[in-house]
Enzyme design. Structure first.
Site, mmCIF file in Angstrom:
data_model
loop_
_atom_site.group_PDB
_atom_site.id
_atom_site.type_symbol
_atom_site.label_atom_id
_atom_site.label_comp_id
_atom_site.label_asym_id
_atom_site.label_seq_id
_atom_site.Cartn_x
_atom_site.Cartn_y
_atom_site.Cartn_z
ATOM 1 N N GLU A 161 88.081 11.978 70.961
ATOM 2 C CA GLU A 161 87.115 13.146 71.617
ATOM 3 C C GLU A 161 85.742 12.721 72.443
ATOM 4 O O GLU A 161 85.573 13.174 73.564
ATOM 5 C CB GLU A 161 87.047 13.915 70.678
ATOM 6 C CG GLU A 161 86.322 15.392 71.015
ATOM 7 C CD GLU A 161 84.924 15.350 70.936
ATOM 8 O OE1 GLU A 161 84.365 16.147 71.817
ATOM 9 O OE2 GLU A 161 84.327 14.740 70.044
ATOM 10 N N ASP A 206 85.509 13.123 76.442
ATOM 11 C CA ASP A 206 84.596 14.164 77.017
ATOM 12 C C ASP A 206 83.909 13.431 78.097
ATOM 13 O O ASP A 206 83.689 14.065 79.086
ATOM 14 C CB ASP A 206 83.593 14.499 76.065
ATOM 15 C CG ASP A 206 82.235 15.003 76.392
ATOM 16 O OD1 ASP A 206 82.414 16.324 76.779
ATOM 17 O OD2 ASP A 206 81.159 14.687 76.170
ATOM 18 N N ASP A 234 88.406 20.183 71.264
ATOM 19 C CA ASP A 234 88.280 18.850 70.724
ATOM 20 C C ASP A 234 89.597 18.012 71.077
ATOM 21 O O ASP A 234 89.516 16.863 71.531
ATOM 22 C CB ASP A 234 88.062 18.640 69.396
ATOM 23 C CG ASP A 234 86.485 19.082 68.853
ATOM 24 O OD1 ASP A 234 85.659 19.057 69.791
ATOM 25 O OD2 ASP A 234 86.167 19.008 67.592
ATOM 26 N N GLU A 251 90.190 17.216 74.653
ATOM 27 C CA GLU A 251 89.298 16.140 75.225
ATOM 28 C C GLU A 251 89.949 14.837 74.679
ATOM 29 O O GLU A 251 90.007 13.724 75.138
ATOM 30 C CB GLU A 251 87.748 16.292 74.676
ATOM 31 C CG GLU A 251 87.196 17.326 75.720
ATOM 32 C CD GLU A 251 85.874 17.550 75.226
ATOM 33 O OE1 GLU A 251 85.133 18.092 75.952
ATOM 34 O OE2 GLU A 251 85.357 17.108 74.069
#
Length: 233
Positions: free
Chosen positions: A47, A51, A120, A123
């Site tokens: 994650e 991101d 989450d 990502e």
């Protein structure tokens, strides 16, 4: 004949548009800490990576599609596109919820439907695709779901008070002033009426259940009345 993938992963692969070479990456991207024997086998690190990959791809899309936009506008558009709510929406479109691996207690509590978890996992899947096949593959997963959101933002890029303040400052006007003009209703559920005053213009009034919401509503009423674009000012 190829054996079916664990947890019907092929359905999710078809949804996101990527077939994993390394199935361990895909499984880790879908695993909540409550279902993993070790933290390293959860989606947390993926994650973190996803991101950053998402931010880069979206920044590239914005740079290419809004050639006249200044840095401030690009930053606002980026923040809107990669916010938690947007990522959770994408996760729902991909059908991620059915594939998230949770501990029994979390599953019974309905944790997989929580917005933060969905965001989450969106990502983490992007991070997994990046590690599995590189930047181009990650971009191919991101663009189809984030480009439509880029072209048709679902919410104003700035809140009305900020937009009005920037509009006034750009014209050399004093900062807009907000005045409570009335308060009605019971003590436990009051309704506020607020007027926003901008030098040289008639005040705009609006109501809200708090001073803050009334001020935002008054600013929006002013913007609408004067035909001011809430995105650009």
């Amino acid at each position: 004949m190829m054996a079916p993938k664990p947890g019907d992963l092929g359905v999710l692969e078809a949804s996101i548009g990527h077939t994993f070479s390394n199935l361990d990456l895909a499984q880790a991207a879908l695993t909540h800490i409550s279902a993993a024997p070790a933290r390293s086998e959860t989606y947390q690190r993926l994650e973190f990576l996803g991101d950053r990959v998402l931010g880069l791809v979206v920044a590239e899309m914005l740079y290419e599609n809004f050639a006249a936009a200044e840095e401030g506008e690009l930053s606002r558009r980026l923040a809107d596109l990669v916010r938690r709510e947007s990522c959770a929406e994408v996760a729902r479109e991909w059908g991620v919820e059915a594939h998230v691996r949770l501990g029994e207690g979390e599953r019974q509590a309905g944790t997989s439907a929580k917005e933060a978890i969905l965001a989450d996992v969106c990502e983490s899947l992007i991070g997994a695709v990046f590690l599995d096949a590189g930047y181009a593959a990650a971009k191919a997963v991101i663009v189809p779901v984030f480009e439509p959101r880029m072209r048709a933002p679902r919410r104003p890029l700035r809140d009305p008070k900020t937009a009005l303040q920037e509009w006034a400052q750009a014209r050399g006007l004093e900062t807009p002033a907000y005045r409570e003009t009335a308060r009605t209703g019971p003590h436990h559920a009051p309704e506020f009426t607020v007027a926003v005053v901008v030098t040289g213009f008639a005040p705009a009034n609006a109501k809200g259940s708090s001073k803050r919401t009334a001020e935002q509503a008054a600013a929006q009423a002013f913007l609408a009345r004067e035909g001011i674009d809430n995105e650009r000012g």
